[in-house]
Write a protein that holds these residues in place. Structure first.
Motif, PDB file in Angstrom:
ATOM      1  N   SER A  42     -23.395  10.517  34.823  1.00  0.00           N
ATOM      2  CA  SER A  42     -22.441  10.031  33.825  1.00  0.00           C
ATOM      3  C   SER A  42     -22.849  10.485  32.425  1.00  0.00           C
ATOM      4  N   PHE A  43     -24.124  10.322  32.095  1.00  0.00           N
ATOM      5  CA  PHE A  43     -24.600  10.754  30.778  1.00  0.00           C
ATOM      6  C   PHE A  43     -24.508  12.269  30.629  1.00  0.00           C
ATOM      7  N   TYR A  44     -24.764  12.992  31.705  1.00  0.00           N
ATOM      8  CA  TYR A  44     -24.671  14.447  31.648  1.00  0.00           C
ATOM      9  C   TYR A  44     -23.241  14.884  31.299  1.00  0.00           C
ATOM     10  N   PHE A  45     -22.251  14.340  32.025  1.00  0.00           N
ATOM     11  CA  PHE A  45     -20.865  14.732  31.747  1.00  0.00           C
ATOM     12  C   PHE A  45     -20.414  14.240  30.365  1.00  0.00           C
ATOM     13  N   LEU A  46     -20.886  13.080  29.950  1.00  0.00           N
ATOM     14  CA  LEU A  46     -20.587  12.629  28.591  1.00  0.00           C
ATOM     15  C   LEU A  46     -21.157  13.619  27.582  1.00  0.00           C
ATOM     16  N   SER A  47     -22.371  14.075  27.813  1.00  0.00           N
ATOM     17  CA  SER A  47     -22.986  15.022  26.872  1.00  0.00           C
ATOM     18  C   SER A  47     -22.210  16.335  26.819  1.00  0.00           C
ATOM     19  N   LEU A  48     -21.674  16.775  27.964  1.00  0.00           N
ATOM     20  CA  LEU A  48     -20.860  17.993  27.959  1.00  0.00           C
ATOM     21  C   LEU A  48     -19.595  17.807  27.128  1.00  0.00           C
ATOM     22  N   SER A  49     -18.965  16.647  27.264  1.00  0.00           N
ATOM     23  CA  SER A  49     -17.740  16.404  26.494  1.00  0.00           C
ATOM     24  C   SER A  49     -18.034  16.309  25.002  1.00  0.00           C
ATOM     25  N   LEU A  50     -19.228  15.841  24.654  1.00  0.00           N
ATOM     26  CA  LEU A  50     -19.581  15.674  23.239  1.00  0.00           C
ATOM     27  C   LEU A  50     -19.839  16.998  22.528  1.00  0.00           C
ATOM     28  N   LYS A  51     -19.909  18.089  23.276  1.00  0.00           N
ATOM     29  CA  LYS A  51     -20.053  19.393  22.628  1.00  0.00           C
ATOM     30  C   LYS A  51     -18.824  19.718  21.780  1.00  0.00           C
ATOM     31  N   GLU A  52     -17.668  19.153  22.163  1.00  0.00           N
ATOM     32  CA  GLU A  52     -16.431  19.471  21.440  1.00  0.00           C
ATOM     33  C   GLU A  52     -15.672  18.252  20.926  1.00  0.00           C
ATOM     34  N   LEU A  53     -15.907  17.085  21.508  1.00  0.00           N
ATOM     35  CA  LEU A  53     -15.162  15.893  21.094  1.00  0.00           C
ATOM     36  C   LEU A  53     -15.958  15.088  20.074  1.00  0.00           C
ATOM     37  N   PRO A  54     -15.261  14.376  19.191  1.00  0.00           N
ATOM     38  CA  PRO A  54     -15.955  13.496  18.249  1.00  0.00           C
ATOM     39  C   PRO A  54     -16.687  12.382  19.003  1.00  0.00           C
TER      40      PRO A  54
END
Length: 106
Positions: A42-54
């Motif tokens: 879950s944290f891994y996929f959240l970190s991937l999304s945070l590369k582009e999302l606020p």
């Protein structure tokens, strides 16, 4: 892809939250292992999304998906109570998630 990663992260949050219940305070080995794997994923996929999302938008949506999903599964799996007030509050969370997605510049 960033939004897909965020949805996956939120669904995995539901998995690990439910896993905590099944692990009984991390006293059951197999449910504990699945819970920890779910947390990491879950944290891994959240970190991937945070590369582009606020950060604020992504975090709020991630926790919102986790909250709504956990409440739904809590009712189904653990016979937790559901009443009109809880449904209204969950509805506000869903409205917030949709609103954040709609106003996100990404």
């Amino acid at each position: 892809m960033k939004w897909l990663f965020l949805v996956i992260a939120g669904l995995l949050e539901v998995c690990w939250a439910i896993g905590i219940k099944f692990s009984e305070g991390f006293t059951k080995f197999i449910p504990s292992i699945f819970t920890i794997i779910g947390m990491i994923a879950s944290f891994y996929f959240l970190s991937l999304s945070l590369k582009e999302l606020p950060l604020g938008t992504a975090y709020a949506i991630w926790t919102g998906i986790g909250t709504v999903g956990t409440v739904i599964l809590g009712v189904i799996l653990f016979k937790e109570p559901i009443d009109l007030i809880r449904l209204i509050c969950i509805g506000f969370i869903v409205i917030g998630i949709i609103g954040l997605k709609l106003v996100s510049p990404h």
